[in-house]
Scaffold this active site. Structure first.
Site, PDB file in Angstrom:
ATOM      1  N   HIS A   4     -10.654   5.715   3.034  1.00 47.38           N
ATOM      2  CA  HIS A   4     -10.261   7.101   3.353  1.00 47.38           C
ATOM      3  C   HIS A   4     -10.748   8.100   2.306  1.00 47.38           C
ATOM      4  CE1 HIS A   4      -7.971   6.177   6.963  1.00 47.38           C
ATOM      5  NE2 HIS A   4      -7.623   5.076   6.318  1.00 47.38           N
TER       6      HIS A   4
ATOM      7  N   GLU B 150      -5.614   8.759   0.437  1.00 46.21           N
ATOM      8  CA  GLU B 150      -5.288   9.094   1.828  1.00 46.21           C
ATOM      9  C   GLU B 150      -4.036   9.965   1.792  1.00 46.21           C
ATOM     10  OE1 GLU B 150      -4.399   5.759   4.341  1.00 46.21           O
ATOM     11  OE2 GLU B 150      -4.732   6.888   6.167  1.00 46.21           O
TER      12      GLU B 150
HETATM   13 ZN   LIG Z   1      -6.803   1.829   6.696  1.00 47.89          ZN
END
Ligand SMILES: [Zn+2]
Length: 422
Positions: free
Chosen positions: A383, A358
């Site tokens: 992510h 992420e």
């Molecule tokens: Zn999260």
């Protein structure tokens, strides 16, 4: 959906092999049509063949979608090209969104415990409960706590607790005040580009909003009702099953009693069962116990042991373990390799669901997290934004069938991808 037609696929591929590699020639309209077909085949789900009814639905959906695109071209306001905060209202009015909202979703697999439900409910219900106190923090935020009236009200960063009921009686515009509380509990702002000029600022606001929400949700009577209301919201959106990343922080009663992690898991279990009883086609809830990635090694060791214990105690409700928090600012996964390998060394099962990748950094420890998540046997990747830059991770995740939990709105909000400024 029917099984894919592999013969057709092979024919299209061999045609293009011939076109580009062997018999280069002038392209004809048929070549172009075949190339478009090949591209469509490579889209997600492109190799699935639709039934007659699915084709009919698709036709209707495409017609409505085309109308929205035309409308967007005319007005210059096209929701997918706008910042989510500006697009939200448009999206909610969109007929395409309404159809998507009705469609069965399967599972919501990347949820966080303090962001499960619309904040309207928290403001209009939780903050109106008796004994709810507010504290205005020096940095312009708010904290909440439920106290017995004669209880000592000492909290870090809060010099003065005010009973909300009394406060609302004194102010002139309660609606405006409630709206300001909602702004404290979300990131929504009219000028996101101005308000959130760096990822650090966004993560700070994130933590403040989560802290404010958790100060309401961690009150035992709110905790269970909040979760039931959240399940109602998911069910309304036709989501059949959810998994929650949960820090499992202490939940408190009015008399100051604190409940531990097991209590919270049992509460999730109990409410979820109740909801399933009320709505038999809902499939249930699981919890992914999560800790902050800023912990030190000794704290992580304790957390992993706690996670193993909870996993063996609640096999039906505990899904596994993860780490949360700003990835760029926290420790990389490899920093915790010794702690994370404890279950494997002991021969104890503890599935991992790591947030990884992420970030929009490249070539640093932080975007190596995605490789390490796979090495450490993660079941899914939260992510995974950086996966397109890490080809080995992309191939390996496909091979190991490790799904990526993608959240385009989060990617946009954190400026990994930027919309135009309309
Ligand atoms: Zn999260």
């Amino acid at each position: 959906m029917k099984a894919p037609n592999f013969r057709k696929e092979a024919a299209v591929f061999s045609f293009f092999f011939c076109l580009f590699a062997v018999c280069q020639t002038f392209p004809t309209p048929a070549d172009r049509a075949s190339l478009i077909k090949l591209e469509q085949f490579q889209f997600t789900g492109g190799n699935l063949l639709s039934t007659e009814k699915e084709l009919q639905v698709n036709c209707i959906l495409k017609r409505i979608k085309a109308k929205e695109i035309m409308e967007g071209m005319k007005t210059g306001k096209f929701a997918p090209a706008m910042h989510f905060f500006r697009a939200k209202e448009l999206i909610e009015q969109s007929p395409v969104f309404k159809i998507i909202q009705m469609m069965p979703k399967g599972a919501g697999l990347h949820l966080h415990e303090y962001a499960l439900l619309n904040v309207d409910w928290l403001v209009k219900n939780a903050t109106y409960l008796p004994n709810c106190y507010i504290c205005f923090t020096p940095v312009g935020g708010v904290q909440f706590h439920y106290f017995n009236r004669n209880q000592q009200k000492k909290m870090v960063n809060c010099s003065e607790w005010v009973l909300l009921e009394q406060y609302r009686n004194q102010i002139q515009n309660v609606t405006e005040f409630d709206n300001s509380l909602m702004r404290n509990l979300t990131l929504i702002t009219e000028n996101p580009e101005e308000a959130y000029q760096s990822q650090n600022i966004i993560w700070h606001r994130f933590s403040d909003a989560f802290a404010a929400a958790s100060s309401l949700i961690s009150y035992a009577p709110v905790f269970k009702t909040y979760f039931y209301e959240a399940l109602k919201e998911f069910y309304h959106d036709n989501v059949q099953y959810i998994e929650i990343r949960a820090l499992l922080l202490p939940v408190y009663e009015l008399d100051g009693t604190l409940h531990n992690k097991s209590w919270s898991i049992m509460a999730y279990q109990e409410v979820s069962r109740q909801f399933k009883n009320d709505n038999p086609d809902f499939m249930g809830t699981k919890v992914i116990f999560s800790v902050h990635r800023k912990l030190n090694n000794a704290e992580m060791k304790i957390a992993v042991h706690e996670a193993m214990e909870l996993y063996s105690k609640f096999p039906e409700t505990m899904a596994g373990f993860d780490m949360v928090g700003h990835e760029d600012a926290g420790h990389p996964l490899w920093y915790f390799k010794n702690e994370l390998l404890i279950p494997a060394k002991l021969g104890v099962k503890l599935p991992y669901f790591f947030h990884a990748g992420e970030t929009d950094w490249e070539g640093l420890h932080v975007d190596e997290n995605i490789l390490d998540a796979l090495l450490l046997n993660t079941s899914r990747i939260g992510h995974g934004y950086s996966i397109n830059k890490r080809l080995a991770a992309k191939q390996l995740s496909k091979k190991l069938e490790v799904a990526i939990e993608v959240c385009p709105i989060s990617n946009q909000l954190q400026c990994y991808v930027c919309p135009d400024e309309s």
